[in-house]
Scaffold this motif. Structure first.
Motif, PDB file in Angstrom:
ATOM      1  N   ASN B 211      59.621 -40.872  57.447  1.00 52.39           N
ATOM      2  CA  ASN B 211      58.211 -41.264  57.390  1.00 52.39           C
ATOM      3  C   ASN B 211      57.384 -40.069  56.948  1.00 52.39           C
ATOM      4  O   ASN B 211      57.553 -38.963  57.462  1.00 52.39           O
ATOM      5  CB  ASN B 211      57.722 -41.744  58.755  1.00 52.39           C
ATOM      6  N   ILE B 212      56.478 -40.328  56.015  1.00 53.70           N
ATOM      7  CA  ILE B 212      55.611 -39.271  55.500  1.00 53.70           C
ATOM      8  C   ILE B 212      54.165 -39.708  55.678  1.00 53.70           C
ATOM      9  O   ILE B 212      53.795 -40.812  55.276  1.00 53.70           O
ATOM     10  CB  ILE B 212      55.851 -39.033  53.986  1.00 53.70           C
ATOM     11  N   ILE B 213      53.369 -38.857  56.283  1.00 52.20           N
ATOM     12  CA  ILE B 213      51.929 -39.092  56.359  1.00 52.20           C
ATOM     13  C   ILE B 213      51.290 -38.183  55.323  1.00 52.20           C
ATOM     14  O   ILE B 213      51.336 -36.957  55.459  1.00 52.20           O
ATOM     15  CB  ILE B 213      51.377 -38.743  57.765  1.00 52.20           C
ATOM     16  N   THR B 214      50.713 -38.753  54.303  1.00 53.03           N
ATOM     17  CA  THR B 214      50.132 -37.916  53.251  1.00 53.03           C
ATOM     18  C   THR B 214      49.012 -38.652  52.540  1.00 53.03           C
ATOM     19  O   THR B 214      48.920 -39.882  52.594  1.00 53.03           O
ATOM     20  CB  THR B 214      51.203 -37.485  52.221  1.00 53.03           C
TER      21      THR B 214
ATOM     22  N   TYR C  64      57.609 -32.019  51.820  1.00 52.56           N
ATOM     23  CA  TYR C  64      58.136 -33.256  52.398  1.00 52.56           C
ATOM     24  C   TYR C  64      58.985 -34.062  51.426  1.00 52.56           C
ATOM     25  O   TYR C  64      59.655 -35.007  51.816  1.00 52.56           O
ATOM     26  CB  TYR C  64      57.011 -34.119  52.989  1.00 52.56           C
ATOM     27  N   ILE C  69      63.210 -35.208  56.712  1.00 53.98           N
ATOM     28  CA  ILE C  69      62.757 -35.421  58.091  1.00 53.98           C
ATOM     29  C   ILE C  69      61.377 -36.057  58.025  1.00 53.98           C
ATOM     30  O   ILE C  69      60.753 -36.086  56.966  1.00 53.98           O
ATOM     31  CB  ILE C  69      62.657 -34.080  58.871  1.00 53.98           C
ATOM     32  N   ASP C  70      60.884 -36.560  59.157  1.00 49.64           N
ATOM     33  CA  ASP C  70      59.509 -37.048  59.218  1.00 49.64           C
ATOM     34  C   ASP C  70      58.554 -35.876  59.012  1.00 49.64           C
ATOM     35  O   ASP C  70      58.725 -34.818  59.634  1.00 49.64           O
ATOM     36  CB  ASP C  70      59.230 -37.683  60.588  1.00 49.64           C
ATOM     37  N   MET C  71      57.566 -36.092  58.152  1.00 51.61           N
ATOM     38  CA  MET C  71      56.616 -34.990  57.898  1.00 51.61           C
ATOM     39  C   MET C  71      55.199 -35.489  57.715  1.00 51.61           C
ATOM     40  O   MET C  71      54.975 -36.628  57.336  1.00 51.61           O
ATOM     41  CB  MET C  71      57.043 -34.193  56.658  1.00 51.61           C
ATOM     42  N   GLN C  72      54.254 -34.593  57.971  1.00 52.08           N
ATOM     43  CA  GLN C  72      52.851 -34.870  57.690  1.00 52.08           C
ATOM     44  C   GLN C  72      52.327 -33.826  56.712  1.00 52.08           C
ATOM     45  O   GLN C  72      52.688 -32.662  56.796  1.00 52.08           O
ATOM     46  CB  GLN C  72      52.010 -34.819  58.980  1.00 52.08           C
ATOM     47  N   GLU C  73      51.476 -34.286  55.823  1.00 51.85           N
ATOM     48  CA  GLU C  73      50.852 -33.392  54.846  1.00 51.85           C
ATOM     49  C   GLU C  73      49.437 -33.088  55.334  1.00 51.85           C
ATOM     50  O   GLU C  73      48.615 -33.986  55.451  1.00 51.85           O
ATOM     51  CB  GLU C  73      50.826 -34.093  53.479  1.00 51.85           C
TER      52      GLU C  73
END
Lengths: 84, 361, 255
Positions: B211-214, C64, C69-73
């Motif tokens: 999962n990416i939050i961007t 990312y 892996i799970d990531m936040q920008e």
């Protein structure tokens, strides 16, 4: 002398030459040919590789896979690569 | 207290909002002191941690809104509050949060501006709240309470809307609503279920994609698709979530339009005007985004004129003009810099308008 | 799929915690070595399902894309604040930020200092190459005196542009900093040491004793306008005297 070898992912290599500097055996060179992205790529130039891993450690593009002859050749040779 | 007996209290608006957040199952709150809303952080520091909420006083509003980004990205129910200058500092973060489609609840207990301004109540952040505020095409869902009761109730509505649409929601109140004490019935705890959504960054198990939050999409084609998706979401919100109240509009010649604290003042003006046989009604937008356009447009067929009353230099009046779309004249009465208009001074405006527009017998 | 060679053992391959994406970094850039080491440690510790990373704004903005892996920008400079939010709601997870010098030591200085001052139990990875790489080689807070960049075209002049910021030394005095070290990734020996530092930092995160901070002095061949090999030589000669490698703060008591 332990024998080793490397496989370079040709199209991943960007020809930075850091592996050449890192290699204690002086067994890596840049290719004459260009890869799909237009870079010369690293390749073995002789059979003196010991599989020391130094080239792979400094490779910014994770382009090098390293192999080494097992220390005891009497054992059945089962490549660890089977995990991949 | 009996089990079914309503939990009646007298509380400050700020404290009611804080208590409601705990009852709504808020997992985390990130704050920074600023008048006139510091009671929220104080209340949550005193009561929140004991009741299982994460409460943190950040080093700035810039940091706190980004802590919200992180915790909301981890799929938690998160709230942040501030007042006008502090909310300005959050605009960068809110743009990112809206773009990354993270639910969270923001409360702006407005004070007079621009600049450092004053600590007295204002409605000067209407544009900032309803038009986006930060960079890019995005919207917050904006709720405007007009009582301490609504300061509490709208916390539940805000979380529900934010999580339904994966969009930040804002409670746009003001210093008076934050500071005033009123009777209210506190909503019961446990009525707003929550589960960590599947898009949350909680650690990638073997069997799912990461999962990416961007908010970064470097290819313009992709970025346009993201924008189209957001616009589609805002369209749905405009169709489904409009809320407003009307007061004596059925036979009104003059329609007052006011939100929040101003609407309370205008309610009194309606009564005063009717005592003088001027038939006045009131439309009070509860959601400022989505804005209740169609009721105003419909009333423009019946009424003779509109008077928008705000505690600013004229912000919502532009949305009223767009809604009325030239059918009838739209007048404006505003006070600024922390001043609150009195029912009587609004009445004087009403009387002037009544003179200019023939009042039907 | 890794190739099998008869009579040979596989001794090094790309970690499975990295994606197959083609790395966008310039030839010879140290960023991806640091990415790989982080992911090797995550794989070897078996914590892929409990690790969340926070990417910065800068060259590593797309970190990312490569870390599986799970990531936040995060917004520019805000990675530490974002990581604080993530860690506070999931205290049992492994959280790290990955930031460059502009992100961490210029626009994000307040977030960096206060996150460490709170002793947030996260790992901060700080890549220092003395230049804004992504935007085209502008002066960074860590740019050396006399160093030419596109915004210090005659060399950084102390009188008007200030001094290089040794933020790692600065934050090491904060009680919230648990483990602070400065490493590099330009030689095989340096890479081995940096990996050890990452291993320690993730182990320390289990202890809940404060922030781990690992600076990696790295190169920027494109920004410095050198070949990769030249850039590493230049780094040793010019960067290391001001930013010497080694531990700056190590835990005295681990229990």
């Amino acid at each position: 002398m332990i024998r080793g070898t490397i496989i370079v992912a040709q199209d991943t290599c960007k020809g930075c030459e850091l592996c050449i500097v890192a290699c204690p055996q002086d067994c890596i060179e840049m290719s004459e040919r260009l890869n799909v992205r237009g870079y010369r790529y690293a390749q073995l130039k002789n059979d003196t590789c010991t599989g020391c891993v130094n080239c792979a450690l400094v490779c910014p593009d994770v382009a090098i896979t390293v192999y080494r002859q097992p220390k005891s050749t009497s054992k059945k040779i089962q490549p660890a690569a089977a995990v991949a | 207290m009996e089990a079914n007996e309503p939990d009646v209290r007298i509380m400050k608006g700020n404290e009611a909002l804080a208590e409601a957040a705990l009852r709504a199952g808020m997992h985390a709150y990130f704050g920074y002191p600023i008048t006139p809303q510091s009671e929220i952080l104080e209340y949550l520091m005193a009561h929140g941690q004991k009741r299982g909420a994460i409460v943190l006083q950040a080093e700035s509003e810039v940091a706190s809104i980004n802590m919200v980004y992180g915790a909301a990205g981890a799929g938690r129910r998160v709230m942040i509050t501030s007042s006008s200058p502090g909310v300005s500092l959050m605009m960068e973060g809110l743009s990112y949060i809206a773009a990354a489609e993270l639910p969270c609840l923001v409360a702006n207990i407005q004070r007079g501006g621009p600049g450092l301004g004053t600590i007295q109540p204002s409605q000067g952040d209407y544009f900032q709240a309803t038009k986006g505020g930060g960079h890019g095409d995005y919207h917050l869902i904006v709720l405007a309470p007009a009582s301490v009761q609504e300061m509490a109730d709208f916390v539940f509505d805000g979380f529900r809307l934010a999580e339904t649409y994966r969009n930040p929601a804002m409670i746009l109140a003001d210093g008076a609503l934050g500071q005033m004490m009123e009777k209210l019935v506190l909503p019961p705890a446990g009525s707003l279920p929550h589960r960590v959504p599947e898009w949350a960054t909680v650690g990638k198990p073997k069997k799912r994609e990461r999962n990416i939050i961007t908010s970064l999409h470097i290819e313009p084609e992709k970025m346009e698709q993201i924008n189209l998706h957001l616009q589609e979401k805002y369209r749905t919100i405009r169709e489904k979530e409009v809320r407003f109240e009307t007061f004596h509009t059925d036979d009104a010649d003059i329609i007052l339009v006011a939100f929040g604290l101003s609407s309370r003042i205008c309610q009194k003006t309606v009564e005063l005007a009717r005592e003088k046989n001027i038939s006045v009604g009131l439309v009070r937008p509860i959601t400022l985004y989505p804005f209740p356009k169609s009721i105003l447009n419909t009333l423009a067929d019946i009424a003779n004129a509109f008077l928008v009353v705000e505690m600013n230099a004229g912000q919502m009046v532009e949305d009223v003009q767009l809604a009325v779309n030239g059918k009838k004249p739209v007048y404006f009465k505003g006070r600024m810099g922390g001043m609150i208009p009195s029912p009587e001074e609004v009445l004087r405006e009403v009387e002037l308008i009544a003179e200019h527009h023939t009042v039907q017998a | 799929m890794t190739q099998v060679i008869e009579g040979m053992e596989l001794v090094y391959e790309k970690p499975q915690t990295m994606t197959d994406a083609y790395l966008h970094y310039c030839p010879g850039c140290g960023h991806s070595v640091a990415h790989r080491l982080l992911m090797e440690v995550v794989q070897e510790m078996g914590i892929q399902d409990r690790t969340v990373g926070v990417a910065p704004v800068g060259c590593s903005v797309f970190a990312y894309n490569y870390m599986n892996i799970d990531m936040q920008e995060a917004a520019h400079g805000r990675a530490c604040a974002v990581a604080t939010g993530v860690k506070r709601v999931m205290p049992d997870k492994f959280i790290f930020t990955y930031q460059g010098d502009g992100d961490l030591a210029a626009i994000g200085t307040a977030e960096t200092v206060h996150t460490i001052n709170r002793g947030e139990n996260i790992l901060i990875v700080f890549i220092n190459n003395g230049v804004y790489g992504m935007t085209g080689g502008q002066m960074a807070p860590t740019t050396l005196i006399g160093m030419k960049t596109t915004t210090s075209p005659y060399g950084r002049e102390q009188a008007t542009m200030g001094y290089p910021l040794k933020i790692t030394e600065m934050i090491s005095v904060l009680p919230g900093a648990f483990y602070v070290t400065r490493q590099a990734v330009h030689t095989a020996a340096a890479v081995r040491k940096t990996k050890k530092a990452f291993e320690k930092a993730f182990e320390y995160q289990k202890l809940n004793r404060g922030t781990c901070f690992i600076e990696i002095v790295s190169n920027c061949p494109s920004g410095w306008k050198m070949t990769p090999v030249e850039s590493n030589e230049w780094m040793e000669k010019n960067m290391f005297p001001l930013y010497p490698l080694g531990d700056i703060k190590v835990p005295t008591q681990l229990n």
